[in-house]
Scaffold this motif. Structure first.
Motif, mmCIF file in Angstrom:
data_model
loop_
_atom_site.group_PDB
_atom_site.id
_atom_site.type_symbol
_atom_site.label_atom_id
_atom_site.label_comp_id
_atom_site.label_asym_id
_atom_site.label_seq_id
_atom_site.Cartn_x
_atom_site.Cartn_y
_atom_site.Cartn_z
ATOM 1 N N ASN A 148 5.852 2.572 0.963
ATOM 2 C CA ASN A 148 6.756 2.133 -0.258
ATOM 3 C C ASN A 148 7.498 3.537 -0.727
ATOM 4 O O ASN A 148 7.574 4.487 -0.322
ATOM 5 N N LYS A 149 8.137 3.089 -1.889
ATOM 6 C CA LYS A 149 9.444 4.020 -2.422
ATOM 7 C C LYS A 149 8.301 5.357 -2.891
ATOM 8 O O LYS A 149 9.075 6.202 -2.459
ATOM 9 N N THR B 160 7.476 -1.441 5.413
ATOM 10 C CA THR B 160 8.080 -1.333 4.256
ATOM 11 C C THR B 160 7.737 -2.370 3.170
ATOM 12 O O THR B 160 7.920 -3.533 3.712
ATOM 13 N N VAL B 161 7.441 -1.864 2.023
ATOM 14 C CA VAL B 161 7.114 -3.051 1.137
ATOM 15 C C VAL B 161 7.961 -3.259 -0.159
ATOM 16 O O VAL B 161 7.847 -4.049 -0.853
ATOM 17 N N ASP B 162 9.100 -2.238 0.047
ATOM 18 C CA ASP B 162 10.161 -2.641 -1.179
ATOM 19 C C ASP B 162 11.479 -1.973 -0.385
ATOM 20 O O ASP B 162 11.530 -1.346 0.750
ATOM 21 N N ALA C 240 12.253 1.987 0.076
ATOM 22 C CA ALA C 240 11.377 2.510 1.351
ATOM 23 C C ALA C 240 12.166 2.061 2.611
ATOM 24 O O ALA C 240 12.264 2.704 3.572
ATOM 25 N N LYS D 41 10.423 -4.693 7.027
ATOM 26 C CA LYS D 41 10.141 -4.978 5.723
ATOM 27 C C LYS D 41 9.299 -6.119 5.671
ATOM 28 O O LYS D 41 9.708 -7.335 6.084
ATOM 29 N N ASP E 56 5.797 -5.691 -7.655
ATOM 30 C CA ASP E 56 6.536 -4.291 -7.331
ATOM 31 C C ASP E 56 5.536 -3.511 -6.954
ATOM 32 O O ASP E 56 4.487 -3.371 -7.693
ATOM 33 N N SER F 57 6.460 -0.337 -5.533
ATOM 34 C CA SER F 57 7.207 0.694 -4.985
ATOM 35 C C SER F 57 6.624 1.930 -5.547
ATOM 36 O O SER F 57 6.909 3.054 -4.908
#
Length: 317
Positions: free
Chosen positions: A51-52, A85-87, A90, A103, A110, A112
């Motif tokens: 994630n971010k 990736t979840v956001d 990222a 993704k 959210d 992130s």
């Protein structure tokens, strides 16, 4: 996609000859393409989630990749990792690093920022992961899942030695018996072979969420294990020893054997980064001293007492 130099791959796991028949669309899905690009010739792939917060300059991603670059016979494995990736941030950061990226859709809003252990977001993320992994198996790919708070000091596949097991599970507590279901598991690092049995089991595992009363997926898997579900469904499981597949619940490591180190027993990302950085620094001395002095996991220990680790950061600078 990945630009690291190609090296000869270590033979990992034999792909099952009894995979379910799948009806594919005329053109492969984005997930199928991503898996094919990252997988080894035997259709095994390394999966991790990003994630971010993890992707930031001082986040876990750089530390994770650094361990592969500094480990023994591990750098070439980077091109066989598919980063889930979840956001969007990222995802773009992943692409910028020439990594294999995919993704995944999330129902939890959210994700992130840092996802703290045992929060609702953490539990939702773990269950989303379980559901996604069942789809990977359904597409005919075996996988190793690794949390990003794990250092890969050595190529683990030599010690995994898949010998017909359907699952290989890392442990928080290991009793010395590799096939004993009384071992305490940790789903931060595990292997699953793609076959009919494992697909059905992961579906059962995910479905058990409906009656879990908010439990995280690891606790539900422990419950299923305790009820003999592995045996009932014919799932052959081997539990991984702590000498090779270690964690921060322990304090002693054999430098000649340690393969991976997981920042378990640790609550926050900052604490994980501090103690994993110290572990990686100690690892760098392995060629210059007969005995590695491993650091205490002070930040992780203190993470259960402090909501804010700013004071601890200065102790490690």
């Amino acid at each position: 996609m990945c630009m690291w130099p190609v090296k000869k791959d270590v033979t990992l796991f034999s792909h099952s000859e009894h995979l379910p028949m799948t009806t594919k669309e005329p053109s492969p899905s984005a997930l199928e393409v991503a898996l094919e690009e990252a997988a080894l010739p035997n259709r095994a792939v390394i999966l991790t989630m990003l994630n971010k917060a993890y992707a930031e300059a001082d986040g876990l991603l750089n530390l994770f990749l650094q361990s592969f670059r500094e480990g023994e016979n591990t750098e070439h494995l980077i091109r066989h990792i598919l980063f889930l990736t979840v956001d969007q941030v990222a995802f773009y950061q992943c692409l910028d690093l020439n990594l294999h990226c995919y993704k995944i859709g999330m129902d939890s809003g959210d994700l992130s920022d840092e996802v703290l252990y045992m929060t609702n977001s953490f539990i939702d993320l773990m269950w989303t992961r379980t559901h996604f992994l069942s789809e990977v198996l359904r597409l005919g790919y075996s996988f190793i899942f690794t949390d990003m708070d794990i250092l890969w000091f050595r190529n683990p596949f030599v010690n995994l030695k898949h010998q017909g097991e359907d699952m290989l599970l890392s442990c928080d507590g290991y009793n010395g018996l590799p096939y004993d279901d009384r071992n305490s598991i940790n789903t931060g690092f595990f292997f699953v072979a793609s076959n009919n049995k494992t697909i059905k089991f992961l579906d059962k595992w995910y479905a058990a969420r409906n009656n879990s009363d908010g439990m995280k997926e690891q606790d539900v898997l422990n419950y299923l294990k305790s009820k003999g579900e592995f045996r009932k469904m014919g799932i052959r499981v081997r539990y991984l020893d702590l000498e090779h597949f270690s964690g921060m619940c322990q304090t002693k490591y054999d430098a000649k054997k340690v393969t991976t180190v997981h920042a378990n027993c640790c609550r926050t990302m900052r604490a994980k980064i501090l103690d994993l950085t110290a572990m990686l620094k100690a690892w760098s001395t392995i060629n210059s001293t007969a005995e590695v002095v491993w650091p205490r996991h002070k930040a992780c220990h203190d993470s259960w007492k402090h909501k804010d680790l700013v004071k601890l950061v200065h102790q490690y600078d």
